[in-house]
Every structure is written in C-alpha cells, then in structure tokens.
Write a protein that holds these residues in place. Structure first.
Motif, PDB file in Angstrom:
ATOM      1  N   SER A 189       0.825  -1.218   0.000  1.00  0.00           N
ATOM      2  CA  SER A 189       0.000   0.000   0.000  1.00  0.00           C
ATOM      3  C   SER A 189       0.856   1.264   0.000  1.00  0.00           C
ATOM      4  CB  SER A 189      -0.940   0.012   1.204  1.00  0.00           C
ATOM      5  OG  SER A 189      -0.204  -0.046   2.416  1.00  0.00           O
ATOM      6  N   PHE A 190       2.127   1.129   0.332  1.00  0.00           N
ATOM      7  CA  PHE A 190       3.060   2.260   0.323  1.00  0.00           C
ATOM      8  C   PHE A 190       2.993   3.012  -1.001  1.00  0.00           C
ATOM      9  CE2 PHE A 190       7.614   3.678  -0.238  1.00  0.00           C
ATOM     10  CZ  PHE A 190       7.573   4.690   0.709  1.00  0.00           C
ATOM     11  N   TYR A 191       2.932   2.267  -2.111  1.00  0.00           N
ATOM     12  CA  TYR A 191       2.955   2.878  -3.430  1.00  0.00           C
ATOM     13  C   TYR A 191       1.639   3.586  -3.756  1.00  0.00           C
ATOM     14  CZ  TYR A 191       6.812  -0.424  -3.540  1.00  0.00           C
ATOM     15  OH  TYR A 191       7.948  -1.131  -3.233  1.00  0.00           O
ATOM     16  N   SER A 192       0.525   3.005  -3.351  1.00  0.00           N
ATOM     17  CA  SER A 192      -0.767   3.656  -3.604  1.00  0.00           C
ATOM     18  C   SER A 192      -0.910   4.908  -2.738  1.00  0.00           C
ATOM     19  CB  SER A 192      -1.919   2.685  -3.332  1.00  0.00           C
ATOM     20  OG  SER A 192      -1.926   2.253  -1.991  1.00  0.00           O
ATOM     21  N   TYR A 193      -0.346   4.866  -1.532  1.00  0.00           N
ATOM     22  CA  TYR A 193      -0.361   6.063  -0.675  1.00  0.00           C
ATOM     23  C   TYR A 193       0.376   7.209  -1.364  1.00  0.00           C
ATOM     24  CZ  TYR A 193      -1.724   2.969   3.227  1.00  0.00           C
ATOM     25  OH  TYR A 193      -2.360   2.083   4.047  1.00  0.00           O
ATOM     26  N   ILE A 194       1.545   6.894  -1.918  1.00  0.00           N
ATOM     27  CA  ILE A 194       2.347   7.920  -2.599  1.00  0.00           C
ATOM     28  C   ILE A 194       1.592   8.479  -3.802  1.00  0.00           C
ATOM     29  CG2 ILE A 194       4.430   8.282  -3.984  1.00  0.00           C
ATOM     30  CD1 ILE A 194       5.883   6.367  -2.081  1.00  0.00           C
ATOM     31  N   ASP A 195       0.947   7.611  -4.555  1.00  0.00           N
ATOM     32  CA  ASP A 195       0.195   8.060  -5.729  1.00  0.00           C
ATOM     33  C   ASP A 195      -0.926   9.014  -5.342  1.00  0.00           C
ATOM     34  OD1 ASP A 195       1.793   6.573  -7.369  1.00  0.00           O
ATOM     35  OD2 ASP A 195       0.441   4.839  -7.452  1.00  0.00           O
ATOM     36  N   ARG A 196      -1.592   8.731  -4.221  1.00  0.00           N
ATOM     37  CA  ARG A 196      -2.677   9.613  -3.763  1.00  0.00           C
ATOM     38  C   ARG A 196      -2.129  10.973  -3.353  1.00  0.00           C
ATOM     39  NH1 ARG A 196      -6.481   6.503   0.476  1.00  0.00           N
ATOM     40  NH2 ARG A 196      -7.598   8.502   0.337  1.00  0.00           N
ATOM     41  N   LEU A 197      -0.951  10.980  -2.746  1.00  0.00           N
ATOM     42  CA  LEU A 197      -0.348  12.245  -2.324  1.00  0.00           C
ATOM     43  C   LEU A 197       0.084  13.096  -3.509  1.00  0.00           C
ATOM     44  CD1 LEU A 197       1.845  10.993   0.675  1.00  0.00           C
ATOM     45  CD2 LEU A 197      -0.196  12.428   0.821  1.00  0.00           C
ATOM     46  N   LEU A 198       0.446  12.447  -4.602  1.00  0.00           N
ATOM     47  CA  LEU A 198       0.939  13.172  -5.771  1.00  0.00           C
ATOM     48  C   LEU A 198      -0.168  13.509  -6.773  1.00  0.00           C
ATOM     49  CD1 LEU A 198       4.234  11.194  -6.522  1.00  0.00           C
ATOM     50  CD2 LEU A 198       4.000  13.363  -5.293  1.00  0.00           C
ATOM     51  N   GLU A 199      -1.369  12.982  -6.561  1.00  0.00           N
ATOM     52  CA  GLU A 199      -2.425  13.132  -7.557  1.00  0.00           C
ATOM     53  C   GLU A 199      -2.995  14.544  -7.613  1.00  0.00           C
ATOM     54  OE1 GLU A 199      -6.578  10.854  -8.861  1.00  0.00           O
ATOM     55  OE2 GLU A 199      -5.321  10.080  -7.245  1.00  0.00           O
ATOM     56  N   SER A 200      -3.471  15.050  -6.480  1.00  0.00           N
ATOM     57  CA  SER A 200      -4.050  16.396  -6.439  1.00  0.00           C
ATOM     58  C   SER A 200      -4.205  16.826  -4.995  1.00  0.00           C
ATOM     59  CB  SER A 200      -5.421  16.434  -7.135  1.00  0.00           C
ATOM     60  OG  SER A 200      -6.364  15.677  -6.387  1.00  0.00           O
ATOM     61  N   GLN A 201      -4.446  18.127  -4.785  1.00  0.00           N
ATOM     62  CA  GLN A 201      -4.627  18.635  -3.432  1.00  0.00           C
ATOM     63  C   GLN A 201      -5.867  18.028  -2.777  1.00  0.00           C
ATOM     64  OE1 GLN A 201      -2.469  20.545  -1.704  1.00  0.00           O
ATOM     65  NE2 GLN A 201      -3.786  20.332   0.085  1.00  0.00           N
ATOM     66  N   ASP A 202      -6.930  17.849  -3.544  1.00  0.00           N
ATOM     67  CA  ASP A 202      -8.147  17.249  -2.989  1.00  0.00           C
ATOM     68  C   ASP A 202      -7.897  15.826  -2.515  1.00  0.00           C
ATOM     69  OD1 ASP A 202      -9.570  19.538  -3.446  1.00  0.00           O
ATOM     70  OD2 ASP A 202     -10.384  18.885  -5.384  1.00  0.00           O
ATOM     71  N   LYS A 203      -7.159  15.060  -3.324  1.00  0.00           N
ATOM     72  CA  LYS A 203      -6.846  13.679  -2.942  1.00  0.00           C
ATOM     73  C   LYS A 203      -5.947  13.647  -1.709  1.00  0.00           C
ATOM     74  CE  LYS A 203      -9.008  11.285  -6.107  1.00  0.00           C
ATOM     75  NZ  LYS A 203     -10.072  10.306  -5.766  1.00  0.00           N
TER      76      LYS A 203
END
Length: 575
Positions: free
Chosen positions: A295-309
């Motif tokens: 889940s480490f990688y999906s967490y990072i993707d959410r942080l980099l996606e957008s301010q809302d995410k």
C-alpha cells in the motif's frame, strides 16, 4: 547502546548549548544509509559522534572504506543527473555529506552547522578524524541555524542537501514536540527558490513502518511544488529505494528523458527500485527490494495526484502526515487521538512505540498541573469564603494575567528562535527583556491610581498590541533577519519592551485595587490572588505548547489576547 560493543570507548566529551557531545571509538560501528546489496566490500566506521546519547554521525576518513560506498547508495541520486558545482549542505554535522560532494568534484561547498562546539572539535583537535574537511579552502563554513541561513542567504545552488530524516528503527515519538523548522513547507519553498535552473534538492529518509516519515516528506514536497505553480509533480520528482532507505530529489526543471534513463540504469545496476519517476510502471517499484505492505505505493500516488486527494488521504490515514509549517513546526508529531483505538486493535501490546511518548507526557503533565492548581485554588476558599464580593472577579482577573503572560513568552521564544538562529539566544533575549520591561512597568504603575477604568485602558492597549503583533511580527522578523547580531538585539528590544512594559502594570494595579476593598483584605483574597496568578502561569507554559502542537502558534497569540481580554472583562464587572 554503542558503548556496549566490545573495545568501544569514549575519546572526547564536550558540552554545548545543543547538548553533551561524545566522540567514541569502536571497531564494530557501521553506517551506510541507502547502501546497495551489490556493494562488494565492508563499510568500516571506526569513530562516531553522539549528542545527548543520540547518533550524530560517523567520523570518516579516506584511509578506510567508510566513504567509498557512496556511489553504491541511494544518496548518489542527485549526482546522476548533472554536475553539482555549487552545493549547500544543511546541518553538515560530522561532514559526511561534505566528503560525498568532494568525491564528485564539487567546486564550492557551503556547509551550515549550528553547533559551535562540534565545529571547534572538528576543525582543531579532531580534524584528522574527518580529513579536515571543514578546513578545506572551498568549504565555506556557516555557524548558524540552517533555517536562519535559508531566510537570510541570496545565493543559488546546484544541489541543496538535507540530512537524513529520523533514526533507523524509530524513536518512539521522543521528538514529537521538537520544533523542526528545516522540515516545514516554508523551508522547502525557500530551498526551492535558491536552486539554479538545473538545481535539485535531495533528502533521504528511513522507510519506517507503519509508513510515516516517507509519506510526510512526499506530502511536503507535493504541496511545495503545487504552491510554486507545478501541477505535473512526477516530472519534477525522482525517488529510489533500497530495502530501508528512500532518497528523493526535487528538480527545478522537469527531468529530461536522458535523466530518467540514467536513474533507471543506476537502479538496475545497484538493485534499487524507482519509487517516483515519470512513466514508472507498477513492476519497477517493487522488483529488487520488496515491501511486505504494498500500500506504500498507492499512498504515494494519492499524495501526488491532487490537493483534494491529499486532503482526503490526510483525513483517512491513521497518522498525521500533513506537512509541518512554521506555524506548526512539529514535523515528528504523527499521533492522532482518533487513531488510538485503531492502533491498539491493530498492534495490541506492540502499539506502545506508536504512542508518541513526548506527546502523551505533555498531556499527562498538563492534567497533573491543572489538578494541583485547581486544588490549591479551591482549598483557600474554605477559609476565605465562597461568596465574597470579589471572589469571581479575582479569579478571572489574575488567572487571565497568568495565562496571557506565559502564552506571549512562549510564542515570542518560538518567533525569535528563527530570528537569532539559536533557541538559547532567543530564550535569553525574550525572557530577560520581558522580565526587565515588565518589572519597569510594575515600578511605573506606582504612579497610576488603582482604578478599574485605568486598568481597563492598559489592558485594552495590551490586547490591541497583541493583535497587531499577530499580524505583522513574522513578516517583520523575516525582513530584518539579515541584520547583524548587535542590531538584532536592539531591534528585538524595541519590539518586545513596549508591550512587556504595559504587561507589567496590571498585576500590581490589580493587587492595589483589591487591597482598597476592605472585604477582600479581611477575607484574605490578596494572597489568594498571588496563588492564582502563579498557578495559572505554570499551567500556561504547558497549555501554550499543547495549543501550538494542535492549532499552531498563531492561536497561542490569539489565546494570549483572549486571556488579557478576560482580565479586562473582570474589571468591567468590578467597575
């Protein structure tokens, strides 16, 4: 624990404002963050430095194999994508990262290290333990707090190197209440503005579990880049990992394709995994060093996606990974009260390390002090009576003064720590100026008649001055941070003395007003008023820290103004 190793001994001890320094010698020390499993040799560290028992850094020379591993580590990442002629190293410590830069042919190194005692040892008696790196002609040493340097410097750099974050294995939250201004969002913004066109910032962190430090760093970087107008974050960020370390670079210009190819080639050669890279695939991220929790990688993707995410993730995640700010500079404060039950259920008896000790102790201390204060305030009422004419007003007035004064003192120490670049100087300046100025105010108050109307005017001026300071103090200090130290002292005096002078008046005037009321004197309310003020002053010191951690230092000042407003209201009742 290092002293438990065989043949280990202390070779030097030195005290400083930053703590007790120890240099130790041991044939069994090892230190190589981000090391590749492909490295063919051993890494020897014969000497190391500790500060207050905490690891400070290795003392390394070119005579052994303690430095040659660098090109086999994730920390080599910023040197892959360009020549770094002009390098800034923040919190240079024992000079390990200076040696790295020297090995890569850097032409100019600015090393910022606030601990003067450490620098004295490494430039004189123990310079040979670090190849005299601090004495090299192209190493420009700055003995100043790193964040203060960022605020005052105007140079541009090809590489800004931030020290490795946290300790391997964690610290059980012992640093949860430590103000870390070098890791705030504003600090990253300042670093970003100091980069040359092709410049990079590099920062490495241990991959802790549950994931906290890597996520908080990435969240801070993401928000920094967004606020600088960059939306496609992955084109400006590259991150690689080995089994326990994540190294991240932030580039001012987007990474070119040949940069990406070099990074991928390096990862393949060293058996590292790219974690953030433009065009990265799922398989690349977890090929050589596999994480048990993907889940480490999906967490990072959410942080980099957008301010809302990101905001959604901040709300959902077990730990507090919102970026630290100058208003709330507690980078290592991860615990959230709402997550206590979830942590207890998930980890059971092993959850204690996640219950940040410093953070929990702060609340325990507050409730202990508050309980004692209430007992010591209520007990005298059994003797002086519960229904005296001025009992309630006395409690409001003197508790407000005690809380307000301490809130302001704690807040100003925080503000001036960045200004002076040293918490010792800041505390000495603020506490001494406030005590002297308020003492003079108390002396001057003898010339003022103790009337409620006079006290109300003084309290009104204090409240107004606090509101003004809340709005203008931080920008004013950042503008004048380039002043020399003597000028800063004069300027600090001009800022602190006037409100502190006024703050010294309400207490003696209140006592005199209370003394003018026969019932209060006969009922023993004057010593009770002294006790209330003292009890709430002690409580206020702890409460100010809690407010700063939970809400930020701006709210500490707002509560300070509210406390003095409470004292003003009590005088309106008296009047």
């Amino acid at each position: 624990k290092a002293l438990n190793l065989p043949q280990t001994k202390i070779i030097e001890t030195e005290s400083s404002p930053y703590g007790l320094l120890h240099f130790i010698s041991s044939p069994y020390l090892r230190y190589a963050p981000g090391l590749s499993i492909s490295y063919p040799e051993q890494v020897f560290v014969n000497n190391a430095a500790f500060n207050n028992g905490d690891w400070l850094g290795p003392l390394i020379t070119s005579d052994n194999d303690s430095i040659n591993y660098f090109s086999f580590s994730t920390e080599y990442l910023p040197y892959l994508t360009g020549k770094r002629k002009n390098v800034l190293i923040l919190n240079a410590g024992t000079g390990r990262q200076i040696k790295h830069a020297m090995m890569e042919g850097t032409e100019s190194i600015t090393a910022v290290e606030p601990d003067k005692a450490l620098l004295e040892l490494l430039t004189k008696n123990y310079a040979h333990l670090v190849d005299s790196v601090y004495n090299d002609s192209f190493v420009h040493l700055k003995n100043i707090y790193p964040r203060t340097y960022l605020l005052s410097a105007h140079s541009k750099f090809d590489l800004i190197q931030v020290p490795v974050i946290d300790a391997f294995g964690g610290t059980s939250g012992l640093y949860a209440l430590q103000e870390q201004y070098l890791l705030t969002k504003e600090a990253f913004t300042e670093m970003y503005s100091m980069l040359n066109d092709d410049g990079v910032i590099c920062i490495s962190t241990w991959i802790d579990y549950p994931y906290k430090n890597p996520l908080k760093v990435i969240a801070t970087i993401a928000e920094t880049l967004n606020e600088n107008g960059i939306q496609n974050l992955t084109s400006h960020i590259a991150a690689i990992k080995n089994w326990n370390t994540l190294s991240i670079t932030i580039k001012r210009k987007p990474f070119e394709q040949f940069d990406l190819d070099k990074i991928r080639s390096f990862c393949k050669e060293m058996k590292f995994d790219p974690v953030i890279l433009s065009g990265i695939t799922k398989e690349e991220r977890d090929y050589y060093n596999r994480l048990q929790d993907k889940s480490f990688y999906s967490y990072i993707d959410r942080l980099l996606e957008s301010q809302d995410k990101r905001e959604e993730f901040y709300s959902d995640y077990t730990f507090n990974i919102k970026p630290a700010t100058d208003n709330k500079p507690y980078y290592s404060q991860f615990l959230q009260w709402k997550s206590l039950s979830r942590l207890s259920e998930a980890f059971g008896d092993q959850s204690l390390p996640f219950f940040e000790v410093g953070y929990i102790l702060l609340y325990l201390t507050f409730f202990q002090i508050l309980l004692l204060a209430l007992i010591l305030i209520i007990l005298p009422l059994f003797k002086i009576g519960w229904k005296g004419e001025n009992t309630f007003q006395t409690l409001l007035y003197f508790s407000g003064l005690g809380l307000g004064y301490m809130f302001i003192e704690i807040n100003l120490i925080q503000k001036f720590t960045l200004y002076f670049g040293n918490i010792i100087y800041a505390a000495a300046a603020v506490v001494s100026l406030m005590l002297i100025s308020s003492g003079l105010g108390s002396l001057f108050s003898q010339r003022i008649k103790a009337l409620s109307s006079r006290i109300i005017r003084i309290l009104f001026l204090i409240v107004v001055s606090l509101i003004i300071y809340t709005l203008v103090l931080s920008p004013l200090l950042k503008t004048t941070i380039i002043f020399s130290f003597p000028v800063k002292i004069i300027f600090t005096t001009l800022l602190i003395a006037p409100p502190a002078f006024l703050m010294g008046m309400p207490f003696p005037l209140g006592l005199r007003l209370l003394a003018s009321k026969n019932e209060a004197v006969a009922g023993g309310q004057i010593p009770w008023a002294w006790g209330i003020n003292g009890a709430f002053s002690v409580t206020g010191a702890v409460l100010a820290t809690i407010i700063a951690v939970e809400l930020g230092f701006i709210w500490v000042m707002i509560f300070a103004a509210s406390a003095y407003l409470l004292a003003l209201v009590s005088n309106l009742i008296w009047k």
